[in-house]
Design an enzyme around this catalytic site. Structure first.
Site, short mmCIF file in Angstrom:
data_model
loop_
_atom_site.label_atom_id
_atom_site.label_comp_id
_atom_site.label_asym_id
_atom_site.label_seq_id
_atom_site.Cartn_x
_atom_site.Cartn_y
_atom_site.Cartn_z
N SER A 64 0.79 -1.22 0.00
CA SER A 64 0.00 0.00 0.00
C SER A 64 0.83 1.29 0.00
O SER A 64 1.52 1.57 -0.96
CB SER A 64 -0.95 -0.06 1.18
N ASP A 278 -2.15 1.50 -3.31
CA ASP A 278 -3.03 0.41 -3.74
C ASP A 278 -4.48 0.87 -3.82
O ASP A 278 -5.40 0.05 -3.88
CB ASP A 278 -2.90 -0.81 -2.81
N ASP A 280 -6.61 2.36 -1.75
CA ASP A 280 -7.66 2.20 -0.74
C ASP A 280 -7.83 3.45 0.12
O ASP A 280 -8.68 3.48 1.00
CB ASP A 280 -7.47 0.94 0.13
N ALA A 371 -8.35 9.58 9.48
CA ALA A 371 -8.01 10.91 8.97
C ALA A 371 -7.18 10.81 7.68
O ALA A 371 -7.23 11.69 6.82
CB ALA A 371 -7.25 11.68 10.04
N THR A 500 2.78 -0.84 10.23
CA THR A 500 3.13 -1.07 8.82
C THR A 500 4.57 -0.65 8.50
O THR A 500 5.09 -1.03 7.46
CB THR A 500 2.21 -0.27 7.87
N ARG A 505 4.98 6.43 15.62
CA ARG A 505 4.30 7.62 15.09
C ARG A 505 3.96 8.57 16.23
O ARG A 505 3.57 8.14 17.33
CB ARG A 505 3.02 7.22 14.36
C1 G16 Z 1 -2.74 0.79 6.58
C2 G16 Z 1 -4.03 0.50 7.29
C3 G16 Z 1 -4.63 1.79 7.80
C4 G16 Z 1 -3.62 2.50 8.70
C5 G16 Z 1 -2.28 2.67 7.97
C6 G16 Z 1 -1.19 3.16 8.87
O1 G16 Z 1 -2.99 1.63 5.48
O2 G16 Z 1 -4.90 -0.14 6.38
O3 G16 Z 1 -5.81 1.48 8.50
O4 G16 Z 1 -4.08 3.75 9.06
O5 G16 Z 1 -1.85 1.43 7.46
O6 G16 Z 1 -1.01 2.23 9.90
P1 G16 Z 1 0.17 2.34 10.94
O7 G16 Z 1 0.08 3.71 11.52
O8 G16 Z 1 -0.08 1.25 11.92
O9 G16 Z 1 1.46 2.17 10.17
P2 G16 Z 1 -2.47 1.26 4.03
O10 G16 Z 1 -3.13 2.24 3.15
O11 G16 Z 1 -0.97 1.36 4.07
O12 G16 Z 1 -2.96 -0.16 3.84
#
Ligand code: G16
Length: 540
Positions: A64, A278, A280, A371, A500, A505
């Site tokens: 993503s 991706d 979304d 957000a 991710t 953060r």
């Molecule tokens: C993914 C999740 C989202 C989340 C984001 C950041 O987004 O689907 O719900 O807000 O990661 O997550 P984190 O702060 O835990 O790194 P995406 O668009 O990368 O699939």
């Protein structure tokens, strides 16, 4: 279960020594070169989940918003939802099992989950445009076939399209046809039905500039645009023909840096939006006549959508229970506006659409958005049937409103947050209400805010509670944040380990941009000192 075949094939997808990965916010994510074994094993796990649920299961190969060098994988459950939490634990166990333990872990999962091993299994697979994705999705297929599962490889898809395919296949086509053509037709039909009611339909304000993050969204939007071009013309930027995926562009970049993507030609007051890698997530923005950049993020999207849905329900005379679900990142002004002006109940969950989606299912109509622009609206089955019935039974103005509600319901991807579907929903609402992006933005004024990332040796030292708004460990961190927050007006700050990326953060908001920046910086320093920061100290 032919475990001999699994062991044989697994040897060509060997796990690197000592590598431990966690099924995080949206599946596994790390450098692509570390993921071959995870892909193979997620193919195996998808087969077990499919046998257990007697349903088609999805496997999406994507990272993503992460940089192009990363990749990732997530499993999609029968109704197009994210994998159930207990299976996330199995996924982590399986991904981290040493080669000699693989058979045992598979047997353990099958026993714990009462998997009927005689049951057939069917898996659908999709992938994004990353250079590593094709090979990695082949490793998923190897895992599926090693356990005797059947599969259909959709090849290149946006993540929400794969969620849609899974949902369609498990509802015998009731939700739609499980093809990209079926997806384009379903959404475009609903969109055109809606926009033909708009007084300004066809005028030139119905054009939109889209930054596609150099990702899959560009390919799919190009394929789809002629289906809806009577109602909206889109101009694509960062379409992958030259730039790097998510590099200085895309929804994540625009939201976190609060500036336009590179490569986008913005004229003042023009409506622009960005997808992520991706497709979304989506955020909107514009430059005003003085050249100031204005971001219209997921919170404002939720506000626009929920107020429109409320108006339609009022018109029809139905009082259904609408709820909005946000995370700790939601701007304080948005929550206040939703609760105090719109009188809509607002709930806060942990980050990750899986949490928001789950909460939103508790309402007749649940609108959820992070957000960062990741979200959708869900309609309960009973409400869906009722709306369809009202659209047939009611008369005149009420019937028109019920028809609109029916079409908007069809336009949402109710399996997952979807940039293309959300874009069409937003464009339809703006057209129907005759709103400009500036008028939409003016619903309320965001509190100035700042998001930062801090590198630490092990981000798991930070644990949180209260929907991630309070840090429990390491000791002293929350007290330090509390003391810093007291120094600024209208301020709030929190920290959480990313699920991710390998970072912590930091989020801060306050009454001025200087204060929000300064608070975020001071909190970053506290994280660096108390949670084992590595590398350079955070700079102001
Ligand atoms: C993914 C999740 C989202 C989340 C984001 C950041 O987004 O689907 O719900 O807000 O990661 O997550 P984190 O702060 O835990 O790194 P995406 O668009 O990368 O699939």
């Amino acid at each position: 279960m032919d475990l001999g075949a699994v062991t044989k094939h697994s040897a060509s997808h060997a796990k690197p020594n000592g590598l431990i990965l966690q099924y995080g916010t949206a599946g596994f994510r790390t450098k692509a070169e570390h993921l071959d074994h995870v892909m193979f094993r997620m193919g195996l796990l998808a087969v077990l989940r499919s046998k257990q649920t007697k349903s088609t299961i999805g496997v999406m190969v994507t990272a993503s918003h992460n940089p192009e060098e990363d990749n990732g994988v997530k499993l999609v459950d029968p109704l197009g939802e994210m994998l159930a939490p207990s299976w996330e634990e199995h996924a982590t166990c399986l991904a981290n099992a040493e080669e000699q333990d693989l058979q045992r872990v598979l047997i353990d999962i099958s026993k714990k989950e009462a998997v009927n091993l005689q049951q057939d299994a069917f898996i659908v697979i999709g992938r994004d445009t990353r250079p590593s994705s094709e090979k990695l999705s082949q490793s998923v297929i190897d895992g599926v076939t090693a356990l005797g599962g059947q599969f259909h490889d959709y090849g290149l898809l946006t993540t929400p399209q794969l969620h849609y395919m899974v949902y369609c296949r498990n509802t015998s086509g009731r939700y739609g046809k499980a093809t990209t053509e079926g997806y384009y037709q379903k959404l475009s039909k609903a969109f055109l039905e809606l926009t033909k009611q708009a007084s300004c339909s066809g005028d030139e304000s119905r054009s939109l500039k889209v930054d596609c993050a150099n990702g899959i969204g560009a390919l799919k939007l190009r394929e789809m645009e002629h289906y809806f071009s009577q109602g909206l013309s889109v101009q694509l930027f960062n379409d992958g023909t030259k730039g790097k995926l998510n590099h200085l562009c895309g929804a994540d970049f625009v939201k976190s840096h609060q500036k336009p993507p590179q490569g986008m030609e913005m004229k003042s007051n023009e409506r622009c939006c960005s997808f992520d890698g991706d497709a979304d997530r989506i955020v909107y923005y514009y430059h005003d006549a003085d050249g100031h950049f204005h971001l219209v993020d997921g919170d404002k999207i939720a506000t626009l959508i929920s107020s429109f849905l409320k108006e339609l329900l009022l018109e029809i005379g139905e009082s259904l229970n609408i709820g909005v679900v946000q995370t700790a990142y939601a701007n304080g002004s948005s929550t206040r506006y939703l609760e105090e002006v719109m009188k809509v109940p607002v709930y806060c969950t942990k980050t990750g659409v899986k949490h928001l989606h789950h909460k939103a299912q508790e309402f007749d109509i649940g609108v959820y958005f992070e957000a960062n622009g990741h979200g959708t609206a869900l309609f309960s089955t009973a409400v869906e049937m009722k709306i369809k019935q009202l659209a047939e039974e009611l008369e005149d103005k009420k019937r028109k409103a019920a028809k609109m509600l029916e079409n908007i319901m069809d336009l949402f991807n109710q399996a997952a947050g979807d940039a293309i579907s959300d874009m069409l929903v937003i464009e339809a609402i703006l057209a129907l209400k005759g709103l400009t992006v500036q008028q939409w933005d003016a619903l309320y004024t965001d509190l100035p805010n700042r998001q930062l990332k801090v590198k630490v040796a092990d981000r798991r030292v930070i644990s949180t509670t209260d929907a991630e708004r309070q840090a429990v460990t390491p000791p002293g961190l929350q007290e330090a944040i509390n003391d810093l927050v007291k120094k600024y007006k209208l301020s709030r700050a929190f920290v959480r380990p990313s699920g991710t990326e390998d970072v912590v953060r930091v989020y801060a908001e306050a009454d001025s941009q200087e204060s929000a920046d300064s608070l975020a910086h001071e909190v970053s320093l506290a994280v660096f000192q108390l949670a084992g920061g590595i590398g350079e100290r955070p700079q102001p």
